[in-house]
Design a protein around this motif. Structure first.
Motif, PDB file in Angstrom:
ATOM      1  N   ILE A 150     -29.645 136.357 -77.088  1.00 24.58           N
ATOM      2  CA  ILE A 150     -29.438 135.137 -77.865  1.00 24.58           C
ATOM      3  C   ILE A 150     -30.170 134.006 -77.149  1.00 24.58           C
ATOM      4  N   CYS A 151     -30.952 133.251 -77.897  1.00 24.34           N
ATOM      5  CA  CYS A 151     -31.718 132.137 -77.332  1.00 24.34           C
ATOM      6  C   CYS A 151     -31.268 130.835 -77.977  1.00 24.34           C
ATOM      7  N   LEU A 152     -31.060 129.834 -77.145  1.00 26.28           N
ATOM      8  CA  LEU A 152     -30.697 128.492 -77.588  1.00 26.28           C
ATOM      9  C   LEU A 152     -31.746 127.519 -77.089  1.00 26.28           C
ATOM     10  N   GLY A 195     -31.980 125.045 -82.209  1.00 27.12           N
ATOM     11  CA  GLY A 195     -31.646 126.209 -83.004  1.00 27.12           C
ATOM     12  C   GLY A 195     -31.072 127.334 -82.164  1.00 27.12           C
ATOM     13  N   LEU A 196     -30.773 128.426 -82.853  1.00 31.29           N
ATOM     14  CA  LEU A 196     -30.205 129.622 -82.248  1.00 31.29           C
ATOM     15  C   LEU A 196     -30.943 130.825 -82.821  1.00 31.29           C
ATOM     16  N   ARG A 197     -31.396 131.709 -81.936  1.00 35.01           N
ATOM     17  CA  ARG A 197     -32.075 132.934 -82.380  1.00 35.01           C
ATOM     18  C   ARG A 197     -31.323 134.145 -81.840  1.00 35.01           C
ATOM     19  N   ILE A 198     -31.068 135.094 -82.736  1.00 36.08           N
ATOM     20  CA  ILE A 198     -30.321 136.304 -82.411  1.00 36.08           C
ATOM     21  C   ILE A 198     -31.273 137.492 -82.526  1.00 36.08           C
ATOM     22  N   TYR A 199     -31.392 138.277 -81.456  1.00 34.12           N
ATOM     23  CA  TYR A 199     -32.269 139.448 -81.427  1.00 34.12           C
ATOM     24  C   TYR A 199     -31.415 140.719 -81.473  1.00 34.12           C
ATOM     25  N   TRP A 200     -31.751 141.621 -82.379  1.00 39.62           N
ATOM     26  CA  TRP A 200     -31.160 142.960 -82.390  1.00 39.62           C
ATOM     27  C   TRP A 200     -32.252 144.039 -82.349  1.00 39.62           C
ATOM     28  N   MET A 270     -27.783 139.045 -73.139  1.00 44.14           N
ATOM     29  CA  MET A 270     -28.447 137.949 -72.427  1.00 44.14           C
ATOM     30  C   MET A 270     -28.387 136.689 -73.300  1.00 44.14           C
ATOM     31  N   VAL A 271     -27.876 135.611 -72.728  1.00 43.90           N
ATOM     32  CA  VAL A 271     -27.830 134.311 -73.402  1.00 43.90           C
ATOM     33  C   VAL A 271     -28.754 133.380 -72.633  1.00 43.90           C
ATOM     34  N   LEU A 272     -29.864 132.988 -73.270  1.00 45.01           N
ATOM     35  CA  LEU A 272     -30.903 132.213 -72.607  1.00 45.01           C
ATOM     36  C   LEU A 272     -31.034 130.840 -73.252  1.00 45.01           C
ATOM     37  N   THR A 273     -31.450 129.892 -72.449  1.00 42.20           N
ATOM     38  CA  THR A 273     -31.806 128.563 -72.942  1.00 42.20           C
ATOM     39  C   THR A 273     -33.305 128.378 -72.768  1.00 42.20           C
TER      40      THR A 273
END
Length: 305
Positions: A150-152, A195-200, A270-273
């Motif tokens: 997840i990217c913020l 924004g927020l991006r969710i990777y699967w 993983m939660v990244l900024t």
């Protein structure tokens, strides 16, 4: 005789007619009667306290002219959508719903799309809902156990993208809108906010055809930002808040990554900024679509002859 352009022949004229030297009824109210030999003294007039009540308007949580054009703000619209989705999930999977959110999805071509998001115990649901006909058009199921990153952060574009070039969109703006554009934000198609991006899935494994297809459904990630109506009421401020959605999504994914014994699998979230890259280079289609809010259930006005 005076000549044209000269003021020598004009005399000042009083607009007061004869008999106007007498005090009027209004003037008489301010004159206090006294002895005939004394000069009249001005009398103080007492004013009645105002019976009117003034309030500040518009209230920051009440902007009806902005919100009414979005069909989602019509009475009962969002509630009907929630009940429809609750009934569908109860019939198909029976999972417990942890929350509803109304957000804006930004696809890989920078097009905005109105979406309802649901988080259950095992899945993330992305719903395209028609708020005009009050019906679900498309429902995408994403297993929470498949999400690995997840990217913020703020939005970014490639260096060669026309989304970074002001002059191109200044010309397009001049053609579409018949007034001079003064603000730098209007001159650019740059996306503001975070924004927020969710990777699967891995973006590197995405095929070239799906990457260049604006209607592709095989993109292994989803990008979201807050809905434009988030500040129109306290109700929408709660369900359109990106931070509220993230605070529910991250624990749900972490719980889904645990096996029944309670230990986490080798795969971790993983939660990244970091900046969220939108790989568009031309952006003309998204520029026109986003300006006209084509991705929203919106009142477009009446057309007549």
């Amino acid at each position: 005789m005076s000549t044209i352009g000269s003021f020598e022949g004009f005399q000042p004229v009083s607009l007061k007619q004869e008999g106007d030297d007498q005090p009027s009824e209004t003037d008489q109210l301010s004159v206090e009667e006294g002895d005939p030999g004394k000069d009249p003294m001005p009398k103080q007039i007492s004013r009645q306290p105002s019976v009117t009540k003034s309030t500040l308007y518009p209230n920051p949580y009440h902007r009806p002219y902005i919100s009414r054009k979005y069909f989602v703000t019509r009475p009962g619209a969002i509630e009907t959508a929630m009940e429809d989705l609750k009934g569908h999930i109860a019939k198909t999977s029976g999972e417990k719903i942890q929350g509803f959110w109304l957000l804006t999805e930004i696809d890989h071509w920078n097009n905005e799309k109105e979406r309802i998001l649901l988080v259950t115990d095992k899945n993330l649901l992305i719903c395209k809902y028609d708020f005009i006909m009050l019906s679900c058009v498309q429902l995408q199921w994403i297993p929470l156990g498949a999400v690995y990153r997840i990217c913020l952060g703020k939005f970014a574009f490639p260096g060669m993208s026309l989304d970074n070039q002001n002059q191109f969109y200044l010309c397009i703006n001049s053609l579409l809108r018949s007034h001079v554009i003064s603000s730098p934000q209007e001159m650019s198609n740059r996306r503001q906010g975070e924004g927020l991006r969710i990777y699967w899935g891995s973006p590197e494994q995405q095929s070239l055809l799906s990457r260049w297809n604006p209607w592709s459904t095989e993109v292994p990630y989803a990008t979201f930002t807050e809905h434009p109506i988030r500040h129109t009421s306290e109700k929408f401020l709660e369900i359109c808040k990106l931070s509220g959605f993230t605070s529910k999504l991250v624990p749900a994914i972490q719980n889904a990554l645990k096996n029944p014994s309670g230990s986490e699998r080798q795969k971790r979230l993983m939660v990244l900024t970091e900046p969220i890259l939108i790989e568009t280079y031309m952006g003309l289609m998204s520029f026109i679509g986003n300006r006209n809010k084509l991705g929203y259930s919106l009142a477009r006005g009446s057309i007549g002859f």
